[in-house]
Scaffold this motif. Structure first.
Motif, PDB file in Angstrom:
ATOM      1  N   VAL A 192      58.612  23.050  62.081  1.00 36.90           N
ATOM      2  CA  VAL A 192      57.223  23.298  61.500  1.00 36.90           C
ATOM      3  C   VAL A 192      57.385  23.626  60.160  1.00 36.90           C
ATOM      4  O   VAL A 192      56.756  23.091  59.238  1.00 36.90           O
ATOM      5  N   GLN A 193      58.498  24.448  59.721  1.00 33.74           N
ATOM      6  CA  GLN A 193      58.560  24.771  58.199  1.00 33.74           C
ATOM      7  C   GLN A 193      58.850  23.713  57.514  1.00 33.74           C
ATOM      8  O   GLN A 193      58.401  23.379  56.482  1.00 33.74           O
ATOM      9  N   GLN A 194      59.825  22.790  58.043  1.00 29.97           N
ATOM     10  CA  GLN A 194      60.429  21.525  57.605  1.00 29.97           C
ATOM     11  C   GLN A 194      59.171  20.566  57.294  1.00 29.97           C
ATOM     12  O   GLN A 194      58.953  20.204  56.222  1.00 29.97           O
ATOM     13  N   LEU A 195      58.427  20.595  58.512  1.00 31.03           N
ATOM     14  CA  LEU A 195      57.130  19.700  58.268  1.00 31.03           C
ATOM     15  C   LEU A 195      56.177  19.978  57.321  1.00 31.03           C
ATOM     16  O   LEU A 195      55.737  19.148  56.339  1.00 31.03           O
ATOM     17  N   LEU A 196      55.913  21.359  57.379  1.00 30.80           N
ATOM     18  CA  LEU A 196      55.250  21.847  56.127  1.00 30.80           C
ATOM     19  C   LEU A 196      55.424  21.612  54.638  1.00 30.80           C
ATOM     20  O   LEU A 196      54.899  21.034  53.866  1.00 30.80           O
ATOM     21  N   ASP A 197      56.698  21.580  54.755  1.00 33.65           N
ATOM     22  CA  ASP A 197      57.497  21.559  53.105  1.00 33.65           C
ATOM     23  C   ASP A 197      57.305  19.874  52.890  1.00 33.65           C
ATOM     24  O   ASP A 197      56.987  19.632  51.581  1.00 33.65           O
ATOM     25  N   GLU A 198      57.577  19.063  54.008  1.00 30.69           N
ATOM     26  CA  GLU A 198      57.366  17.651  53.580  1.00 30.69           C
ATOM     27  C   GLU A 198      55.845  17.220  53.305  1.00 30.69           C
ATOM     28  O   GLU A 198      55.654  16.209  52.408  1.00 30.69           O
ATOM     29  N   ILE A 199      55.002  17.854  53.899  1.00 32.28           N
ATOM     30  CA  ILE A 199      53.645  17.658  53.646  1.00 32.28           C
ATOM     31  C   ILE A 199      53.186  17.930  52.512  1.00 32.28           C
ATOM     32  O   ILE A 199      52.445  17.203  51.584  1.00 32.28           O
ATOM     33  N   ARG A 200      53.748  19.212  51.941  1.00 29.81           N
ATOM     34  CA  ARG A 200      53.344  19.848  50.805  1.00 29.81           C
ATOM     35  C   ARG A 200      53.761  18.888  49.447  1.00 29.81           C
ATOM     36  O   ARG A 200      53.486  18.939  48.382  1.00 29.81           O
ATOM     37  N   GLN A 201      54.804  17.818  49.681  1.00 25.08           N
ATOM     38  CA  GLN A 201      55.192  16.954  48.627  1.00 25.08           C
ATOM     39  C   GLN A 201      54.533  15.876  48.680  1.00 25.08           C
ATOM     40  O   GLN A 201      54.914  14.919  47.725  1.00 25.08           O
ATOM     41  N   VAL A 202      53.534  15.485  49.593  1.00 23.66           N
ATOM     42  CA  VAL A 202      52.914  14.336  49.542  1.00 23.66           C
ATOM     43  C   VAL A 202      51.878  14.538  48.276  1.00 23.66           C
ATOM     44  O   VAL A 202      51.066  15.417  48.316  1.00 23.66           O
ATOM     45  N   PRO A 203      51.667  13.304  47.703  1.00 22.99           N
ATOM     46  CA  PRO A 203      50.841  13.405  46.375  1.00 22.99           C
ATOM     47  C   PRO A 203      49.328  13.603  46.705  1.00 22.99           C
ATOM     48  O   PRO A 203      48.797  12.877  47.692  1.00 22.99           O
ATOM     49  N   GLY A 204      48.726  14.411  46.163  1.00 25.12           N
ATOM     50  CA  GLY A 204      47.196  14.877  46.288  1.00 25.12           C
ATOM     51  C   GLY A 204      47.193  15.966  47.465  1.00 25.12           C
ATOM     52  O   GLY A 204      45.819  16.423  47.598  1.00 25.12           O
ATOM     53  N   VAL A 205      48.080  16.509  48.080  1.00 26.90           N
ATOM     54  CA  VAL A 205      48.053  17.669  48.877  1.00 26.90           C
ATOM     55  C   VAL A 205      48.072  18.815  48.122  1.00 26.90           C
ATOM     56  O   VAL A 205      48.920  19.159  47.292  1.00 26.90           O
ATOM     57  N   VAL A 206      47.016  19.872  48.268  1.00 28.13           N
ATOM     58  CA  VAL A 206      46.914  20.918  47.635  1.00 28.13           C
ATOM     59  C   VAL A 206      47.723  22.090  48.278  1.00 28.13           C
ATOM     60  O   VAL A 206      48.454  22.921  47.471  1.00 28.13           O
TER      61      VAL A 206
END
Length: 746
Positions: A428-442
């Protein structure tokens, strides 16, 4: 329900302390399910299923599908049949063999209906399963959603689990009702409490027909809509009867002529009855066709329980509706003809010379029927005006979080790969870190809330130093969340702090509570630093780290619940889905594919189970109340239209019948204005008396409505508004039709 002997088809529920009514009951824990099947009782069979989303592979890219682990007899209990292959046996269930039965829909979508699929291997949550059968089309019923069916294997080590639950169904023995079976359940619960007091202390069993569990919460709305349908049907029947009566009486001279020329009763009745029945049959058939065409739209608007119903045009209801139309048309045609036949033929023929086609008695009868229409027509707008404010009130509720530009994505981690709590936390932590790197994700966070309308996940809690009045634990909502969840959701912090990196598996057990929970248990003081604990086997005390605002996260219009938040890193279970919450800078729908790609980057075999915007979830939760408002507005509009047609038609008929009387009045010095007033007054007097009766009925309905609907408060002023609007609608008809009277040449 589309099941054999549906009245005997029941469901078992676990009621937490202080909870009454099956609407808030919980599925059974594995231990309760196993012990219930072992104990004797008035049940022919007891079967269960545990639903989830599971990843299937081995055919193309992994995808998540609804799955059900079921006992061997459940599919036959639900009336299921096979298209090909076989079902798994009780031996395969007991041994937990890796076999699977596919749904007809999945078989068609993924295998093109290939009968050779039986015997092939399918990966389910990365475990090879042999395909042994395919269910027939039309299965399962909509209240059970599944594309794959596997054996419900409960090893001894899982009996003490509370993370998984089992929906338990049974068929009662012939002649036994659900209340009569309650005694055996009470005995079973006492034995369970003695065996596992930490798990079942304070709980009770409940048994109810499955239809009651699924749709019992909609009973009040259903009764209201049924009453509205009945009122609309009576209004339409009165309108049809009035118009048909006027038509037949208008041809009284023609009927008398037929009799004078030798026609018998059958000769006179046959054409009148045939014409009326033909009109009723054609109109009824068109109505049933419209109902059938409108059914998908009705279900799409419904959401909630209505979305799980197998909606059809019921044959019995359709037959009664068509029969009502034919009966009304037949009676309205036959009775006036019989009345004419009872009169003296010569008198009827002589009446044609004076033009007094409509007698005073017949006009009074039609005026009375018009007043009845007006009375019935007032009730529906009055009730609709009463209910609409509640709909506006629900839609104006502040949910307690900022739903705009938030997309939710659900992930279910297979227990075979993520068997330990640290492995699940790390993913879960790795996935959240990956999603936070997506351009446009606040920002991004996660919760275990499944985002199902009216699905509050509850737990039992003990407040340090505050036993409940009944001595039983407190029932509160439970949410396991990650750091960043509250910030992403925009849930305000009232005091203390949010969860952070210190709330790890090795950190001090922490909790965040909702404002309502803090006010209830620590009024007038700070909740930070106070202690509470869930009633679980480890009985671990949690220290309150913060207080956040109340939220309506199970849907708008649902009761506000005290909520306990705990860190996902400190407590999580295998198989419990996690819901990612992602706040975006743009339209959230545009980020669904990038979020799925980020998930695949972390684990190529892990698909997303469900994606929905938070705004979409809130709108889905409004489905039942929105459907109620939509139907009532539609019924009220139809009532007004029917009443307008009836009023206008009766006024025109009255003018036509009294043409010679009008000519005589004008010839004797009467003014056209006087004639116009006379024609208008007769209709408006009938409308006025109808409004008087309708007002009495509407006031009674307004007074009783809050007993039926909890979210409605009595507003008597709406009756006056509806009456004025209806009188204006009715008053518009005579001025439109009465000028015909003023244009008659003496």
């Amino acid at each position: 329900l589309p099941l054999p002997a549906p009245v005997r088809f029941v469901q078992f529920l676990l009621l937490p302390p202080g909870v009454t009514g099956v609407g808030r009951g919980l599925p059974l824990y594995p231990l309760g399910f196993v012990r219930l099947r072992e104990a004797p009782g008035p049940f022919e069979r007891i079967e269960g299923l545990s639903t989830s989303e599971q990843a299937i592979g081995g055919i193309s890219d992994p995808q998540s599908v609804p799955a059900a682990a079921v006992s061997a007899g459940l599919i036959p209990l639900l009336g299921g049949r096979l298209e090909t292959g076989r079902l798994f046996t009780q031996v395969e269930e007991a041994e937990g063999r890796a076999v699977v039965v596919l749904s007809f829909g999945l078989w068609q979508r993924q295998f093109g209906g290939d009968p050779g699929v039986v015997g092939k291997t399918l990966l389910i949550d990365r475990v090879p399963h042999e395909v042994i059968g395919v269910t027939a089309a039309g299965f399962p019923p909509k209240f059970v959603t599944a594309d794959i069916w596997t054996p419900l294997h409960i090893p001894h080590r899982r009996l003490a689990e509370r993370a998984s639950v089992i929906r338990t169904f049974a068929r009662l023995q012939q002649g036994v009702s659900a209340p009569q079976s309650q005694a055996s359940l009470d005995a079973g619960m006492r034995a369970l409490t003695a065996e596992a007091p930490a798990m079942f202390a304070g709980f009770t069993y409940a048994v109810a027909p499955v239809s009651e569990v699924l749709f019992g919460g909609q009973r009040s709305t259903t009764l209201l809509l049924a009453a509205a349908v009945l009122a609309l049907a009576l209004l339409a029947a009165a309108n049809l009867a009035n118009l048909t009566l006027a038509d037949v009486l208008g041809r009284r001279t023609e009927i008398a002529t037929r009799v004078a020329l030798g026609g018998g009763t059958r000769d006179v009745l046959a054409p009148e009855l045939a014409q009326s029945l033909l009109l009723g049959a054609v109109g009824g058939a068109l109505g049933l066709l419209a109902a059938w065409l409108f059914m998908p739209t009705l279900q799409a608007f419904g959401a909630g329980p209505l979305a799980t119903a197998d909606l059809t045009v019921n044959r019995t209801v359709a037959g009664l509706s068509l029969g009502l139309a034919l009966l009304v048309m037949a009676v309205a045609a036959v009775l006036p003809v019989l009345r004419v036949l009872r009169q003296d033929v010569q008198q009827s023929l002589r009446g044609s010379g004076r033009g007094a086609v409509g007698s005073k008695a017949s006009r009074q009868m039609r005026a009375w029927m018009l007043g009845t229409q007006v009375a019935l027509g007032l009730v529906l707008p009055a009730i609709t005006g009463q209910v609409l404010p509640s709909y506006r009130g629900v839609t104006s509720i502040e949910p307690g979080f900022e739903s705009a530009r938030v997309v939710a994505a659900q992930v279910r981690l297979p227990a075979t790969t993520y068997a330990t709590a640290p492995a699940r936390t790390a993913f879960v932590q790795q996935l959240l870190d990956e999603i936070r790197q997506v351009p446009g994700v606040v920002s991004a966070g996660m919760t275990t809330h499944p985002l199902l309308p009216n699905f509050p996940f509850m737990t039992l809690a003990e407040i340090d130093g505050q036993p409940s009045a009944s001595g039983e634990p407190h029932t509160v909502g439970l949410r396991r969340v990650s750091g960043g969840y509250f910030e992403t959701m925009g849930i305000p912090l009232i005091e203390g702090r949010y969860f952070d990196d210190t709330d790890s598996a090795t950190g001090q057990p922490a909790a965040i509570v909702s404002a309502s929970l803090a006010r209830r248990h620590w009024p007038g003081q700070s909740a930070v630093g106070k202690r509470l604990r869930r009633i679980t086997p480890n009985l671990q005390w949690l220290v309150v780290a913060g207080v956040v605002g109340d939220v309506y996260d199970v849907g708008l219009g649902q009761p506000l619940q005290d909520t306990l938040y705990i860190p996902y890193a400190q407590n999580n279970n295998a198989g419990t889905p996690v819901t990612l919450m992602v706040r975006t800078a743009g339209e959230p729908e545009q980020f669904m594919k990038p979020i799925a790609l980020a998930t695949r980057n972390v684990d190529p075999l892990q698909p997303l189970a469900k994606q929905i915007t938070l705004d979409g979830f809130l709108q889905e939760s409004l489905g039942p109340v929105r459907l109620r408002a939509l139907l009532l507005v539609s019924f009220a509009t139809l009532a007004v239209v029917i009443l307008a047609i009836g009023t206008f038609s009766m006024t025109v008929r009255s003018v036509e019948e009294r043409t010679r009387e009008i000519g005589v009045r004008l010839a004797l010095g009467g003014t056209r204005l006087h004639v116009w007033r006379t024609m208008t007054a007769r209709t408006l007097i009938a409308v006025g008396f109808g409004l008087l009766g309708g007002t009495v009925a509407s006031l009674a309905a307004v007074r009783e409505l809050p007993r039926l609907l909890d979210d409605v408060a009595p507003e008597y002023g709406v009756v006056a508004v509806a009456g004025a609007a209806l009188f204006g609608n009715a008053a518009a008809a005579p001025p439109t039709a009465a000028p015909r009277a003023a244009k008659v040449r003496p």
